[in-house]
Design a protein around this motif. Structure first.
Motif, short mmCIF file in Angstrom:
data_model
loop_
_atom_site.label_atom_id
_atom_site.label_comp_id
_atom_site.label_asym_id
_atom_site.label_seq_id
_atom_site.Cartn_x
_atom_site.Cartn_y
_atom_site.Cartn_z
N LEU A 50 0.83 -1.20 0.00
CA LEU A 50 0.00 0.00 0.00
C LEU A 50 0.87 1.26 0.00
CD1 LEU A 50 -2.81 1.27 0.14
CD2 LEU A 50 -2.65 1.14 2.63
N ASN A 51 1.91 1.27 0.82
CA ASN A 51 2.82 2.43 0.86
C ASN A 51 3.52 2.65 -0.49
OD1 ASN A 51 2.43 3.42 3.44
ND2 ASN A 51 3.92 2.02 4.36
N LEU A 52 3.98 1.57 -1.12
CA LEU A 52 4.64 1.70 -2.42
C LEU A 52 3.66 2.21 -3.48
CD1 LEU A 52 6.95 -1.45 -2.54
CD2 LEU A 52 7.64 0.94 -2.44
N THR A 53 2.44 1.73 -3.45
CA THR A 53 1.42 2.18 -4.39
C THR A 53 1.16 3.67 -4.22
OG1 THR A 53 0.40 -0.01 -4.39
CG2 THR A 53 -0.94 1.82 -5.21
N LEU A 54 1.02 4.12 -2.99
CA LEU A 54 0.79 5.54 -2.72
C LEU A 54 2.01 6.38 -3.12
CD1 LEU A 54 -1.05 5.31 0.72
CD2 LEU A 54 -2.04 5.87 -1.51
N LEU A 55 3.20 5.89 -2.85
CA LEU A 55 4.42 6.61 -3.22
C LEU A 55 4.49 6.82 -4.73
CD1 LEU A 55 7.21 7.80 -2.49
CD2 LEU A 55 8.13 5.49 -2.77
N PHE A 56 4.23 5.76 -5.51
CA PHE A 56 4.27 5.89 -6.97
C PHE A 56 3.17 6.81 -7.48
CE2 PHE A 56 6.62 1.71 -6.78
CZ PHE A 56 7.84 2.26 -7.13
N ALA A 57 2.02 6.83 -6.82
CA ALA A 57 0.94 7.74 -7.21
C ALA A 57 1.36 9.19 -6.98
CB ALA A 57 -0.33 7.41 -6.44
N VAL A 58 2.01 9.46 -5.87
CA VAL A 58 2.47 10.81 -5.58
C VAL A 58 3.53 11.24 -6.59
CG1 VAL A 58 3.78 12.19 -3.91
CG2 VAL A 58 1.89 10.76 -3.12
N ILE A 59 4.46 10.36 -6.92
CA ILE A 59 5.51 10.67 -7.91
C ILE A 59 4.88 10.97 -9.27
CG2 ILE A 59 7.43 9.67 -9.24
CD1 ILE A 59 8.25 8.23 -6.62
N ARG A 60 3.88 10.16 -9.67
CA ARG A 60 3.19 10.39 -10.94
C ARG A 60 2.51 11.76 -10.96
NH1 ARG A 60 1.30 5.40 -10.95
NH2 ARG A 60 -0.70 6.00 -10.05
N LYS A 61 1.86 12.12 -9.86
CA LYS A 61 1.18 13.43 -9.76
C LYS A 61 2.18 14.57 -9.86
CE LYS A 61 -3.27 12.97 -8.34
NZ LYS A 61 -4.37 13.63 -8.98
N LEU A 62 3.33 14.45 -9.17
CA LEU A 62 4.35 15.49 -9.21
C LEU A 62 4.90 15.68 -10.62
CD1 LEU A 62 6.34 14.88 -5.91
CD2 LEU A 62 4.98 16.89 -6.50
N ARG A 63 5.16 14.58 -11.32
CA ARG A 63 5.67 14.67 -12.69
C ARG A 63 4.65 15.32 -13.60
NH1 ARG A 63 8.79 8.89 -13.44
NH2 ARG A 63 10.60 9.47 -12.19
N ALA A 64 3.38 14.96 -13.46
CA ALA A 64 2.32 15.56 -14.28
C ALA A 64 2.21 17.06 -14.00
CB ALA A 64 1.00 14.86 -14.04
N SER A 65 2.33 17.43 -12.73
CA SER A 65 2.25 18.84 -12.34
C SER A 65 3.43 19.62 -12.91
CB SER A 65 2.23 18.97 -10.82
OG SER A 65 2.29 20.30 -10.43
N GLU A 66 4.61 19.07 -12.86
CA GLU A 66 5.80 19.72 -13.41
C GLU A 66 5.67 19.89 -14.92
OE1 GLU A 66 9.07 17.32 -12.14
OE2 GLU A 66 9.14 18.24 -10.15
#
Length: 180
Positions: A18-34
């Motif tokens: 669950l933690n890894l899934t959430l971590l990758f979701a946050v990274i994906r959101k940051l990249r999309a925002s950038e």
């Protein structure tokens, strides 16, 4: 005891997944925002066509003076900087196919006064038009619409910037105007 240990391992495995899934979701959101921010960023410090040329006076390398009045009409103006690869490309393109006569072309070399690299670039432009060396944050850059990214190529008409771009073609100087 083995059952409790197996249950603990199972709970930890689920929590880790669950933690890894959430971590990758946050990274994906940051990249999309950038990516959205980069796409929305305006062109770095390009003056707008129609900008009035401000007042300035600077000595050229040939001991003449260049002023806002001397570049007001039918001039090709190039703002270049030493160490700038796109600047080198546009200078080479100008050498191969001059866009205007030397008396209708001005090169402003932005760099350190007395800097060997700046002086070398200025010397290499001799014969292509008038050349003046100026500091990066100078009255010339401000007068030409706050130039701070390079190359900035311009065509002037009536005391205004008629066209501004990064290449000769963008400013409508893609063909030979006057053969030397």
């Amino acid at each position: 005891m083995v059952g409790v240990l197996a249950a603990a391992v199972a709970v930890l495995a689920v929590a880790t997944a669950l933690n890894l899934t959430l971590l990758f979701a946050v990274i994906r959101k940051l990249r999309a925002s950038e990516a959205r921010q980069a796409a929305a960023a305006p062109e770095a410090s390009m003056p707008a066509p129609g900008t009035e040329i401000g007042s300035f006076l600077i000595a050229a390398g040939d001991d003449s003076m260049i002023s806002d009045a001397s570049i007001a009409d039918a001039m090709t103006v190039a703002c270049v900087m030493p160490g700038c690869s796109p600047c080198k490309t546009q200078i080479a393109a100008f050498r191969e196919n001059p866009r205007s006569a030397p008396d209708k072309t001005v090169f402003f070399v932005f760099g350190g006064i007395g800097d060997p690299e700046t002086d070398e670039l200025a010397a290499s432009l001799a014969g292509l038009g008038q050349v003046a060396v100026t500091q990066t944050a100078s009255e010339v850059g401000v007068a030409l619409g706050d130039v701070s990214s390079f190359p900035t190529l311009m065509r002037t008409e009536g005391g205004k910037l008629a066209a501004v771009g990064r290449t000769w073609e963008e400013i409508g100087a893609g063909t030979v105007a006057t053969v030397r």
